[in-house]
Each structure stands twice: as structure tokens, then as C-alpha cells.
Design an enzyme around this catalytic site. Sequence first.
Site, short mmCIF file in Angstrom:
data_model
loop_
_atom_site.label_atom_id
_atom_site.label_comp_id
_atom_site.label_asym_id
_atom_site.label_seq_id
_atom_site.Cartn_x
_atom_site.Cartn_y
_atom_site.Cartn_z
N ALA A 107 1.25 4.43 -1.85
CA ALA A 107 1.06 5.87 -2.00
C ALA A 107 1.07 6.56 -0.63
O ALA A 107 0.61 5.98 0.35
CB ALA A 107 -0.26 6.13 -2.73
N PRO A 108 1.65 7.79 -0.56
CA PRO A 108 2.17 8.63 -1.65
C PRO A 108 3.63 8.38 -2.01
O PRO A 108 4.19 9.11 -2.82
CB PRO A 108 1.99 10.04 -1.09
CG PRO A 108 2.19 9.88 0.37
CD PRO A 108 1.59 8.53 0.71
N GLY A 109 4.29 7.41 -1.38
CA GLY A 109 5.63 7.04 -1.83
C GLY A 109 6.75 7.29 -0.86
O GLY A 109 7.91 7.01 -1.18
N GLY A 110 6.46 7.81 0.33
CA GLY A 110 7.52 8.05 1.30
C GLY A 110 8.26 6.78 1.70
O GLY A 110 9.50 6.73 1.70
N ASP A 163 1.60 -1.39 5.06
CA ASP A 163 1.13 -0.29 5.89
C ASP A 163 -0.37 -0.18 5.61
O ASP A 163 -0.79 0.51 4.69
CB ASP A 163 1.87 1.00 5.54
CG ASP A 163 1.52 2.14 6.49
OD1 ASP A 163 1.26 1.86 7.67
OD2 ASP A 163 1.49 3.30 6.04
N CYS A 180 -1.40 3.33 11.33
CA CYS A 180 -1.33 4.60 12.05
C CYS A 180 -2.53 4.68 12.99
O CYS A 180 -3.23 5.69 13.06
CB CYS A 180 -1.27 5.79 11.10
SG CYS A 180 -2.60 5.84 9.87
N SER A 227 0.87 -1.18 0.00
CA SER A 227 0.00 0.00 0.00
C SER A 227 0.91 1.23 0.00
O SER A 227 1.16 1.84 1.03
CB SER A 227 -0.92 -0.03 1.23
OG SER A 227 -1.85 1.02 1.19
#
Length: 454
Positions: free
Chosen positions: A185-188, A251, A304, A183
Site C-alpha cells: 500500500a498504497p500501490g505506487g 519496502d 525511507c 508491503s
Amino acid sequence: MGGSEDEDDEDDEEALQSGNLEDLRQVEKRMRTAARVLSHWKELGPATGRSRSDLVEQLIADICQYHGYTPFLAEKLFEIFGVEEALDFFTASDTPRPLTIRVNTLKTRRRDLAQALINRGVNLEPLEGGWSKVGLQVFSGSSVPIGATPEYLAGHYILQAASSFLPVMAMDPQPHERCLDMSAAPGGKTTYISALMGNTGEVWANDSSRGRIKGLGGNVARLGCRNVIITNVDGREFPKVMGGFDRVLLDAPCSGSGVISKDPSVKVNKTERDFMLLGHLQKQLLLCAIDSVKTGGTVVYSTCSVTTEENEAVVSYALRKRSHIKLVDTGLPFGKEGFKSFRGKQFGKGIELTRRFYPHVQNVDGFYVAKFAILAKEKKAPEALEPTLPYETLPINEDEEEAAAAAADDGPTFDNDEDEKLIEETKKRQFKKKGLNPRADKGKAGAKAKQVDE
């Protein structure tokens, strides 16, 4: 001194007995008083003249009024902590976390980037505690927009919450491996994985949302991650679409109860049904992540959120459904142990190896990280075949041999002369079928029989 304490106690009792107050300062004072009484119930409780359950009910109602939660979510989060710690959590969740950036080691070093940004007037320093070698904390007051510097546009860093460093650190990807960010996005996290691998191997960055893929692709390109392949499929399609990864990071989509400071709408838009559906989805995704990894590989599960339904309960479910996995140490330098039990529910062996992070303790977003090792599947031993026919035990000594011989003498006997007649008649019938004279010379008859067969 003693008189002052008596006056404070009288004020506390008056605050507890007062009705609904619009003045938030009075509500806050009443919450702190109730928390102190509940934490020292044996000493202070009897003086209030109220039951503990009534006081808890009033405290939750005040939390809803002061912090803006629905009664359902306020009670759910309140139950996770001790009374005074719960108030600290609610207060911290209303306070924005420090702005952090992650240095892109594919293009620069932290020291060089920090100096370049300081020269542009940016106030920054390494992350508190020194647990990350690539993180920098940026303070407000800088005249330069941190998301528009030449260094940012050149891909030297990315704006990324410190808490999202943690699952990648636990994953610990190595060069030349084949990894999956389920999962992404956004790519960190994807770009952090790519940097740790030194742009070698393969990083498959998947996200089920087509709308978020554009931002993911933009960050991957800006940071110069050449080993990243982006896919747009439902995570539950793995490993049917692809498997055999060395490491997988999941995540998972979650309620966001750990990042309320970023999204205050969580306070009012989450229901019991949402938590039930999210837990079901998280369990499905985690099993698919586990099945996508080859033997000897690693799976990291993170959210989170701070609720047990999305964290320990999901991990416990995976341990029950997949016997060839085990929890291992995350390798993270801080964080609280996962809950071994909660409200009477036991989460199983090894759950203390998982890690919880809280805004009021580590000053990072509420987060949860678990790390699994994938072991070889146990091969089931073939079942012993039972004989289809009855058999007799073989004799093992002379006495048993004699007994067996005696028993054989009592059994049925055979007439050898009669058997010879039957054998001869059978041979005659076979010769006649082949057109042979059974009384002819046996040598010639045999040769002719052979010729007929050929």
C-alpha cells in the site's frame, strides 16, 4: 577586504559566546558559524576558547530550536553526516520535494501524456537528470488540480514520489515472472511492477494493514493492472502462506527519517525504543522475504530512512543469518554508497553495493536500497561413519602377507572332526522336530521334509 574578514570573525565569536536567542536569524547565523569552526577546527577552534564537545552540544541545541527536533533525534541524524552537510540535510528536510507523477505505460506513453497535460495548462518537465523514463515533475502554479484531471481518473498516471521509483528499478521485474510486493500500500510500486511486466505473470500485492488495502485496490483497478492479486496478511507469515517467488520487494516499515518534509511529526515522536523495535521488525521481514524466493531469484530491501540501524545494520544481519545470499549491484544510475562502517561497527563485505539517497544531494526523499541475489544452498557433505567393530589393516605386499601368515600360525586352531560332530547333532535335532527319521534314506527323508515344509 581584510578588514571585512576581521569584522566577520569578530561577529562569529560574538555569536558563539551569546546565550539563547529567540531570533531565529541569529540562531541560524550561530549554527553556520559553529559548523564552519568545527569543519576547520585546527585553524579556527583555538580562537573560540571553547572545547569541541561544547561547541557540538551548542550546535545540536540550536538545531533543536531552529528546526524543531528532539535532542535525541537531532543528535542521531547529526552523527550520520559531516558537520556542514548535516545542516544542509536539516534544511532540505524542511523543504517539500518536487511533485512528481509516474506515467502508466499500460495505458499511454510519456510523450502523449505530457502533451495532454500541457494542453490543460499543467507545467511539467522530465525528472532532473533524466534517470527515469516514466517520471514527470509537476510545478506549482498550474490552474488544473493534478489529482483530478480526466487523464488521472482514466489511470494514465499516478502521483508518486520519485524516490519510490528506485526500489522497483533495482528489482527489475521481467514479464511472466511471479513477484511479491510484501508491503504494497498504497500501490505506487505494485502498479509500477505490473507495468514493467506488461500485465503478464503474477504480482502479489500484500499489506498487513486492512485500512490501507482499500486505497491499494483502488489504484490497482484505476491503472488497469490485471495481473495483481491483493492479500492482507502479516509479512512475517511468508513463506508459510506462500513462497517460490522469482522476485520480492520489501519496502519495510521505518521511522520515516528520510521523509520529514512530508511528515514533520517524525521530529518529535520518535524515541530510541521506536528505532529498536523497528530494527527488530525489519530484520524479521527481510529474512521472511529471502526465504520466500526461489534459487536464482532477487530480493530488494528499501526504507525511507537514513539511519544505519534500519539500513546497513539490517542488511548485515541478513547476510550473517542466510549464507546463501549475496549483495549485488542495484543498477541504479546515482546515489551514494552504503556505509562500510559507522561509529566503530563494521557492516561486512559488499555493503558498498547498497545505495543511499538524500534530499540535500539528489533532491529526492531520503531513501536506502539494497539488492540481494539468492544462491543455491550449500549441501553439507555426509559425515564419514566410523566402524563399529575393530578391524585389521589388510597386507599390501609379500613381506606383510608372510608376517600376517606367521601371526595367524600363532593364533587359535580349530578341530575339524569336533566341528563335524556338532554339525551332525544339529541336523538330527532339526529332523526330529519335523518328525523325520535321520537314519532313513536321505532322498526320501528330503522329499518328506519338503512336503512337511509346504
